[in-house]
Structure formats: C-alpha cells, structure tokens
Design a protein around this motif. Sequence first.
Motif, short mmCIF file in Angstrom:
data_model
loop_
_atom_site.label_atom_id
_atom_site.label_comp_id
_atom_site.label_asym_id
_atom_site.label_seq_id
_atom_site.Cartn_x
_atom_site.Cartn_y
_atom_site.Cartn_z
N ARG A 144 0.94 -1.16 -0.18
CA ARG A 144 0.08 -0.01 0.14
C ARG A 144 0.83 1.35 0.14
O ARG A 144 0.45 2.27 -0.37
CB ARG A 144 -0.99 0.07 1.06
CG ARG A 144 -2.31 -0.92 0.85
CD ARG A 144 -2.93 -0.22 -0.10
NE ARG A 144 -4.09 -1.13 -0.64
CZ ARG A 144 -4.14 -1.79 -1.64
NH1 ARG A 144 -3.01 -1.78 -2.41
NH2 ARG A 144 -5.15 -2.69 -1.83
N GLU A 145 2.01 1.21 0.56
CA GLU A 145 2.97 2.35 0.48
C GLU A 145 3.46 2.54 -1.13
O GLU A 145 3.77 3.76 -1.51
CB GLU A 145 4.24 2.19 1.24
CG GLU A 145 4.05 2.24 2.65
CD GLU A 145 5.20 2.07 3.44
OE1 GLU A 145 6.20 1.42 2.86
OE2 GLU A 145 5.23 2.10 4.86
N ILE A 194 -3.19 8.90 -3.06
CA ILE A 194 -2.08 8.27 -3.65
C ILE A 194 -1.15 7.85 -2.45
O ILE A 194 -0.66 6.68 -2.51
CB ILE A 194 -0.79 9.40 -4.36
CG1 ILE A 194 -1.80 9.96 -5.64
CG2 ILE A 194 0.28 8.60 -4.78
CD1 ILE A 194 -1.99 8.88 -6.42
N TRP A 195 -1.39 8.39 -1.34
CA TRP A 195 -0.64 8.05 -0.14
C TRP A 195 -1.42 7.41 1.08
O TRP A 195 -1.03 6.67 2.02
CB TRP A 195 0.24 9.27 0.74
CG TRP A 195 1.48 9.51 0.03
CD1 TRP A 195 2.77 8.90 0.33
CD2 TRP A 195 1.89 10.52 -1.07
NE1 TRP A 195 3.80 9.45 -0.44
CE2 TRP A 195 3.25 10.30 -1.40
CE3 TRP A 195 1.07 10.89 -2.16
CZ2 TRP A 195 3.65 11.05 -2.52
CZ3 TRP A 195 1.50 11.67 -3.12
CH2 TRP A 195 3.09 11.51 -3.34
N TYR A 200 -3.43 9.52 -11.99
CA TYR A 200 -4.64 10.46 -11.19
C TYR A 200 -4.66 11.71 -11.90
O TYR A 200 -5.89 12.18 -11.85
CB TYR A 200 -4.07 10.43 -9.67
CG TYR A 200 -5.18 11.19 -8.97
CD1 TYR A 200 -6.42 10.78 -8.78
CD2 TYR A 200 -4.63 12.15 -7.90
CE1 TYR A 200 -7.20 11.47 -7.94
CE2 TYR A 200 -5.77 12.79 -7.06
CZ TYR A 200 -7.07 12.46 -7.03
OH TYR A 200 -8.11 12.92 -6.24
N PHE A 201 -3.56 12.23 -12.17
CA PHE A 201 -3.86 13.75 -13.07
C PHE A 201 -4.80 13.48 -14.16
O PHE A 201 -5.37 14.43 -14.62
CB PHE A 201 -2.57 14.33 -12.99
CG PHE A 201 -1.85 15.11 -11.80
CD1 PHE A 201 -2.49 16.09 -11.38
CD2 PHE A 201 -0.52 14.74 -11.49
CE1 PHE A 201 -1.95 16.59 -10.33
CE2 PHE A 201 0.01 15.37 -10.47
CZ PHE A 201 -0.92 16.49 -9.77
N LYS A 206 4.73 5.48 -7.19
CA LYS A 206 4.28 6.57 -6.72
C LYS A 206 4.01 7.71 -7.87
O LYS A 206 3.14 8.33 -8.07
CB LYS A 206 5.04 7.32 -5.71
CG LYS A 206 4.64 6.72 -4.35
CD LYS A 206 3.27 7.19 -3.74
CE LYS A 206 2.96 6.72 -2.33
NZ LYS A 206 3.16 5.27 -2.04
N GLU A 207 5.11 7.89 -8.53
CA GLU A 207 5.00 8.84 -9.73
C GLU A 207 4.08 8.58 -10.82
O GLU A 207 3.43 9.08 -11.35
CB GLU A 207 6.48 9.01 -10.68
CG GLU A 207 7.51 9.71 -9.52
CD GLU A 207 8.87 9.28 -10.07
OE1 GLU A 207 9.65 9.99 -9.33
OE2 GLU A 207 9.13 8.48 -10.84
N TYR A 208 4.14 7.09 -11.00
CA TYR A 208 3.23 6.45 -12.07
C TYR A 208 1.75 6.69 -11.71
O TYR A 208 0.94 7.29 -12.46
CB TYR A 208 3.27 4.96 -12.30
CG TYR A 208 2.41 4.51 -13.39
CD1 TYR A 208 2.55 4.58 -14.63
CD2 TYR A 208 1.27 3.81 -12.95
CE1 TYR A 208 1.57 3.88 -15.50
CE2 TYR A 208 0.41 3.24 -13.65
CZ TYR A 208 0.47 3.30 -15.05
OH TYR A 208 -0.59 2.84 -15.86
N ASN A 209 1.53 6.57 -10.27
CA ASN A 209 0.08 6.52 -9.76
C ASN A 209 -0.54 8.06 -9.90
O ASN A 209 -1.45 8.25 -10.19
CB ASN A 209 -0.10 6.23 -8.28
CG ASN A 209 -0.10 4.37 -8.43
OD1 ASN A 209 -0.20 3.83 -9.40
ND2 ASN A 209 0.41 3.81 -7.14
#
Length: 228
Positions: free
Chosen positions: A70-71, A180-181, A162-163, A155-158
């Motif tokens: 999940r992180e 995201i977090w 999302y954007f 994280k960057e991909y997600n």
Amino acid sequence: MGIKVLIAEDDNVFRDLVCDIVKKEGYTPVEACDGQEAIDIFFSRNDIDLVILDVMMPVYDGWEVLKEIREHSDAPVLMLTALGDEKHEVLGLKNGADEYIGKPFGYEVFVARLNNQAKKIKREVSNELNVGKIKINQGTHKVVIDDVDIKLNPKEYNLLIYFIKNMNTVLSRDQILDKIWGYDFEGDVRTIDTHIKTLRAKLLLQGNYIKTVRGSGYMFEVEENEDY
C-alpha cells in the motif's frame, strides 16, 4: 490482457488449492511461500494485477506485506486468514485490503469475490492511453514520450494516472495525499511537491502539463495545439 494473481500462502496444500481456482477462472497464478518472497515478487515485476494474501506467514506476515504494498501501489488485495472474526476483518479493511475472507471459505463466495476484483481491474485497464505526447500502456505501466521510455516509480506513475483521469480539474494537496498516499499517511504534505517536481522533470517538456494553481493545488492540462 491476462490477469496475473500473486498468491502468498505458506501452506503448500492450501496454496495449490487457491492456484487451481485462479487457473480455473482464467487467470495466471504467481506463487509466494512467505511474506518476504511476496514482497520480492511484487516489486521485482510490474505485471501483478491482484494479490491474494494470507495473514499468518513466516518472515513477514500478511499485515506487513499489505503495508509495504500500500505504500507503493493500489493493486487490489484479497486477505485470507483463519482470524475470521469481525475485529480482524475491520482491521484488514482499514489497512487497505479490498476483500477479507476467513478460512475455511466457501468455494462460490471466494470465486465471486475473486471475479469481482478482476472485473474492476478490467474496467480500469485499457491497452493504451494517449494524452498530448504522452503514451501510457496501463497494463504494463509503460510510459513513452516521443519514442523515449520514461522510467517512473510506482508513486510517480500513480500520480500521473490520477492527474490524467482528472484533467482540467484542480486537485488539492489533501486530495492527492488521500488518493496516492492514503488517508492515514503521517508524513509531511511537502512530500507531494517533491514527487511532482521529480515527475515534471521525468516527463521532459511535457512536465508543463502539470500546472501549479497557487493557493489551491495542481491541475493537469494539455494545450489544444498539442499533437495526439
């Protein structure tokens, strides 16, 4: 796209049973016999779509594996455990599990929940997403700009996805943080700014698609004259 299911279970007999069910439903099982192996497999390859995770495992237990996943990822996680009481079910869901099934489980119930998660994956994944000069294969998470592969961490991909899914909409830092977090993230909100700065740099000239809206947050916007 064939759905790949990571099955983390230390009981060989039970793991084989779950693998057989997964195969019968038309998905590809990937096996892990403990928490460490589950983490290694999940993060060493980018094609795991769904995780079936036992709670009681050696090295790292299911809670620790779930936390680590999940992180970095919002891949669906289905928890399996002999701790089938309501307290542990609530704990699992609060920690980010999408489903929680107690052992022993009913065959039809398990299949229904497995297929329910698979349907969600199929709805969310399309072969290729084109936005401006950015091309994204959502099945492999491959990002390409002008024939150049762009290497993004999870994280960057997600963040990018999302954007894109909220194009022309101002997103507050709190919204981004929650999505995201996760709502229980205890770090500094400036983490968002740092990740977005890095994402912009990796997207080359297309980093300017991510606009800073002073006092509000960020917005993803593509100019009308961009080539598609």
